[in-house]
Design an enzyme around this catalytic site. Sequence first.
Site, short mmCIF file in Angstrom:
data_model
loop_
_atom_site.label_atom_id
_atom_site.label_comp_id
_atom_site.label_asym_id
_atom_site.label_seq_id
_atom_site.Cartn_x
_atom_site.Cartn_y
_atom_site.Cartn_z
N GLY A 81 -1.71 -9.70 12.24
CA GLY A 81 -2.33 -8.40 12.49
C GLY A 81 -3.02 -7.75 11.32
O GLY A 81 -2.85 -6.55 11.08
N HIS A 122 0.80 -1.22 0.00
CA HIS A 122 0.00 0.00 0.00
C HIS A 122 0.84 1.28 0.00
O HIS A 122 0.35 2.34 0.36
CB HIS A 122 -0.98 -0.01 1.18
CG HIS A 122 -2.04 -1.06 1.04
ND1 HIS A 122 -2.79 -1.54 2.08
CD2 HIS A 122 -2.46 -1.76 -0.06
CE1 HIS A 122 -3.63 -2.47 1.64
NE2 HIS A 122 -3.44 -2.63 0.34
P1 OAD Z 1 -7.10 -3.38 10.30
O1 OAD Z 1 -7.19 -2.23 11.25
O2 OAD Z 1 -8.24 -3.61 9.39
O3 OAD Z 1 -6.88 -4.72 11.11
C1 OAD Z 1 -5.93 -4.78 12.15
C2 OAD Z 1 -5.91 -6.18 12.70
O4 OAD Z 1 -4.90 -6.22 13.70
C3 OAD Z 1 -7.22 -6.62 13.36
O5 OAD Z 1 -7.56 -7.93 12.92
C4 OAD Z 1 -6.88 -6.61 14.85
O6 OAD Z 1 -7.58 -7.62 15.58
C5 OAD Z 1 -5.39 -6.92 14.81
N1 OAD Z 1 -4.63 -6.47 16.00
C6 OAD Z 1 -4.94 -5.51 16.91
N2 OAD Z 1 -3.97 -5.43 17.84
C7 OAD Z 1 -3.03 -6.36 17.53
C8 OAD Z 1 -1.77 -6.77 18.11
N3 OAD Z 1 -1.29 -6.20 19.21
N4 OAD Z 1 -1.10 -7.76 17.50
C9 OAD Z 1 -1.57 -8.36 16.37
N5 OAD Z 1 -2.73 -8.01 15.79
C10 OAD Z 1 -3.46 -7.03 16.35
O7 OAD Z 1 -5.72 -3.20 9.49
P2 OAD Z 1 -5.26 -3.85 8.12
O8 OAD Z 1 -5.81 -5.23 7.97
O9 OAD Z 1 -3.80 -3.66 8.04
O10 OAD Z 1 -4.93 0.57 3.54
O11 OAD Z 1 -5.96 -2.92 7.09
C11 OAD Z 1 -5.73 -3.10 5.72
C12 OAD Z 1 -5.71 -1.78 4.99
O12 OAD Z 1 -6.86 -1.04 5.30
C13 OAD Z 1 -4.58 -0.86 5.39
O13 OAD Z 1 -3.36 -1.17 4.76
C14 OAD Z 1 -5.08 0.47 4.96
C15 OAD Z 1 -6.54 0.36 5.34
O14 OAD Z 1 -7.39 0.95 4.46
C16 OAD Z 1 -4.53 1.74 3.00
O15 OAD Z 1 -4.16 2.70 3.65
C17 OAD Z 1 -4.52 1.73 1.51
#
Ligand code: OAD
Length: 232
Positions: free
Chosen positions: A172, A106
């Site tokens: 995550g 991204h």
């Molecule tokens: P999300 O915010 O959608 O998901 C974050 C995940 O991390 C969730 O499943 C949480 O349960 C988990 N989580 C929280 N705390 C944690 C910890 N301490 N250790 C491990 N996991 C934990 O974020 P992404 O999946 O990265 O795109 O989101 C994908 C994309 O959506 C991002 O790259 C961004 C956004 O739109 C762009 O900016 C283009």
Amino acid sequence: MPGKKVVALTGAGISAESGIPTFRDAGGLWEGYDVTEVASPEGWSKNPEMVLDFYNQRRKKALEVLPNPGHKFLVDLEEYFDMVVVTQNVDDLHEKAGSTKVIHLHGNLFQSRSTLDPNLIYEIQGWELNIGDKCEKGSQLRPNIVWFGEMVPSMDLAIQETLSADIFIVVGTSLVVYPAASLLEYVGDSVPKFIIDPDLPEIPNKPNLNLINKKGSVGMKLVYEKLVSHYQ
Ligand code: OAD
């Protein structure tokens, strides 16, 4: 030197313990900001100042934080495996931790890009990118981030790496944003898959799936120990 290939797909959750809020958890990054305003070409045309300000704040924060053990275990695995990190994160914490092969699906918070010629990409010094900051051809610079509705230029490379993975790790990510989330579909049935998340995302049942309901630092320690003792 490394033999088996390990590919790790990471998302905002791996940086959570470093102090960068995730997107979709309560109190997540988008709070107070409309996603379509700050992460889309339409939002950029409508209000570039707001978009620049949003990413300036993210950059300022990213400069203040440090990698956590979740990032570091991925670096330590390089001693035993051919490691590739495919991240959805735009922060540089994998690189700061020492990972040598990182694919940023991204984009990159610390790069700007010309709005005229997408091949003109520059490193951002410090935290600010402002109206009036221009490329060498005289057009306004934008953050080098992949916004909603835009192509994901590194996806082909990420798919190639995934297809050749002997072991696949997911840390995550809510796996709701495509095409990034589709990478799991390219992982072979016989490949061990480790999914680490304190609030596990919904995943279609697959062979060799290991669900680890823990935060990144704890889950990565478990996976590190398991891989080093069983899979080298
Ligand atoms: P999300 O915010 O959608 O998901 C974050 C995940 O991390 C969730 O499943 C949480 O349960 C988990 N989580 C929280 N705390 C944690 C910890 N301490 N250790 C491990 N996991 C934990 O974020 P992404 O999946 O990265 O795109 O989101 C994908 C994309 O959506 C991002 O790259 C961004 C956004 O739109 C762009 O900016 C283009």
